[in-house]
Design an enzyme around this catalytic site. Structure first.
Site, PDB file in Angstrom:
ATOM      1  N   GLU A  73       1.827 -83.287  41.341  1.00  0.00           N
ATOM      2  CA  GLU A  73       2.117 -84.702  41.572  1.00  0.00           C
ATOM      3  C   GLU A  73       1.968 -85.020  43.055  1.00  0.00           C
ATOM      4  O   GLU A  73       2.509 -84.320  43.915  1.00  0.00           O
ATOM      5  CB  GLU A  73       3.531 -85.065  41.127  1.00  0.00           C
ATOM      6  CG  GLU A  73       3.858 -86.538  41.409  1.00  0.00           C
ATOM      7  CD  GLU A  73       5.251 -86.939  41.008  1.00  0.00           C
ATOM      8  OE1 GLU A  73       5.489 -87.022  39.786  1.00  0.00           O
ATOM      9  OE2 GLU A  73       6.095 -87.145  41.900  1.00  0.00           O
ATOM     10  N   TYR A  88       3.342 -94.351  41.491  1.00  0.00           N
ATOM     11  CA  TYR A  88       3.115 -95.795  41.439  1.00  0.00           C
ATOM     12  C   TYR A  88       3.962 -96.555  42.446  1.00  0.00           C
ATOM     13  O   TYR A  88       3.650 -97.667  42.804  1.00  0.00           O
ATOM     14  CB  TYR A  88       3.453 -96.249  40.021  1.00  0.00           C
ATOM     15  CG  TYR A  88       2.909 -97.578  39.547  1.00  0.00           C
ATOM     16  CD1 TYR A  88       1.549 -97.783  39.407  1.00  0.00           C
ATOM     17  CD2 TYR A  88       3.769 -98.598  39.176  1.00  0.00           C
ATOM     18  CE1 TYR A  88       1.057 -98.977  38.913  1.00  0.00           C
ATOM     19  CE2 TYR A  88       3.287 -99.802  38.680  1.00  0.00           C
ATOM     20  CZ  TYR A  88       1.924 -99.983  38.552  1.00  0.00           C
ATOM     21  OH  TYR A  88       1.443-101.164  38.060  1.00  0.00           O
ATOM     22  N   ASP A 126      11.866 -97.577  38.358  1.00  0.00           N
ATOM     23  CA  ASP A 126      13.049 -98.090  39.045  1.00  0.00           C
ATOM     24  C   ASP A 126      12.661 -99.279  39.926  1.00  0.00           C
ATOM     25  O   ASP A 126      11.578 -99.290  40.512  1.00  0.00           O
ATOM     26  CB  ASP A 126      13.670 -97.000  39.929  1.00  0.00           C
ATOM     27  CG  ASP A 126      14.100 -95.793  39.115  1.00  0.00           C
ATOM     28  OD1 ASP A 126      14.799 -95.994  38.101  1.00  0.00           O
ATOM     29  OD2 ASP A 126      13.743 -94.661  39.489  1.00  0.00           O
ATOM     30  N   LYS A 163       9.601 -92.780  22.584  1.00  0.00           N
ATOM     31  CA  LYS A 163       8.383 -92.833  23.408  1.00  0.00           C
ATOM     32  C   LYS A 163       7.275 -91.994  22.793  1.00  0.00           C
ATOM     33  O   LYS A 163       6.104 -92.404  22.769  1.00  0.00           O
ATOM     34  CB  LYS A 163       8.693 -92.359  24.830  1.00  0.00           C
ATOM     35  CG  LYS A 163       9.558 -93.304  25.632  1.00  0.00           C
ATOM     36  CD  LYS A 163       9.677 -92.881  27.081  1.00  0.00           C
ATOM     37  CE  LYS A 163      10.590 -91.709  27.280  1.00  0.00           C
ATOM     38  NZ  LYS A 163      10.844 -91.423  28.723  1.00  0.00           N
ATOM     39  N   GLN A 213      11.391 -84.674  34.178  1.00  0.00           N
ATOM     40  CA  GLN A 213      11.947 -84.919  35.505  1.00  0.00           C
ATOM     41  C   GLN A 213      12.392 -83.572  36.059  1.00  0.00           C
ATOM     42  O   GLN A 213      12.552 -82.595  35.312  1.00  0.00           O
ATOM     43  CB  GLN A 213      13.125 -85.884  35.381  1.00  0.00           C
ATOM     44  CG  GLN A 213      13.830 -86.245  36.668  1.00  0.00           C
ATOM     45  CD  GLN A 213      12.899 -86.820  37.715  1.00  0.00           C
ATOM     46  OE1 GLN A 213      12.303 -86.048  38.468  1.00  0.00           O
ATOM     47  NE2 GLN A 213      12.793 -88.136  37.781  1.00  0.00           N
TER      48      GLN A 213
END
Length: 291
Positions: free
Chosen positions: A18, A50, A109, A167, A178
């Protein structure tokens, strides 16, 4: 290429990475130097964040396209915050235009200091975003996030895990977790999904600890737990040798964590790189052959 197909066809455990786009152009050369260094571990894919509230959406698109041009299979993060259907549909088309065929669908968030009225949002849950992406582009590779220790806003563990199931059933191909520090949480999370008849791959996300300050900040944001024994070891390292000693302790822990995850049967490891190549390269070297 659809990353889910690559995951399913991987002959041995893999690494994925990431990255977060630099906000200023002055940081671009260092960023791409980091990416170039980490290409040596042959990551199965790379994801590009993002930003809170889609604050770095344009950067996400540009950097995802550039990583794809570097022959890295790329996944762009996509969030519900401040999003509407027109904006998301356009972003999906823009991704396709630069060759990016995979997204990580997140609720996301809000920017610091702002609040979101989720009852009025176009996408209240990540599952809503998953369904919309599937409608707009059925062939788009689609991952979602999973919280082994539950999302900090979830009322209960069972409610959180129901959201994960929703999902996946909405059309997600696989799960990236996470960050977490207790392997037992990942094992329990996977067993729960399997008991529910959900068989999609679950890729554990591993964060190399860099300093006490960084781990405190990250834990406050994501709601992950840290075992007391590990935290005491980090504090002892800090007293003994400051940030370098904490980093050494974090690297040693990450190596052991990854080995245990692979022994359990994790399909691969998603490294939260923090845009730092040396730490990730050393961890991969110390873990050794993943087959």
């Amino acid at each position: 290429m659809n990353i889910a197909h690559q995951v399913a066809n991987a002959k041995k455990p893999f690494y994925s990475l990431e990255f977060f786009p630099p906000k200023e152009k002055e940081g671009w050369p260092a960023f791409f130097a980091t990416v170039e260094q980490l290409r040596s571990i042959h990551p199965l894919f790379a994801s590009v964040t993002y930003g809170a509230g889609g604050a770095t959406q344009n950067n996400t698109l540009e950097f995802a396209g550039k990583l794809k041009a570097m022959n890295l299979e790329t996944m762009a993060h996509l969030t519900c915050v401040s999003a509407d259907k027109v904006k998301i549909a356009a972003f999906l088309r823009d991704l396709r235009a630069v060759g990016v065929e995979n997204v990580l669908a997140l609720r996301g968030d809000p920017p610091q200091g702002q609040r979101v009225d989720w009852d009025k949002a176009a996408f209240r849950y990540a599952a809503d975003l998953v369904r919309f992406v599937r409608e707009q582009d059925p062939m788009m590779g689609l991952a979602v996030a999973g919280y082994p220790a539950a999302h900090p806003e979830s009322a209960t563990f069972s409610a959180d895990r129901k959201h994960v199931c929703d999902k996946i059933r909405a059309g997600a191909d696989f799960v990236i977790t996470q960050l977490f520090f207790d392997v037992r949480e990942y094992e329990d999370f996977v067993r729960y999904l399997r008991a529910k008849g959900i068989t999609v791959p679950v890729i554990p996300g591993v964060l190399p600890i860099q300093s006490l300050e960084s781990v405190r900040r990250i834990l406050s944001l994501c709601g992950a737990n840290i075992p007391g024994k590990l935290y005491l070891a980090l504090e002892a390292a800090n007293e003994r040798g400051g940030q370098p000693a904490v980093k050494e302790t974090g690297i040693a822990f990450a190596v052991c964590q990854i080995k245990r995850l692979l022994e359990f049967g994790a399909p691969g490891i998603h490294l939260y790189t923090l845009n730092s190549a040396p730490t990730c390269l050393r961890i991969v070297e110390e873990v050794g052959e993943t087959a």
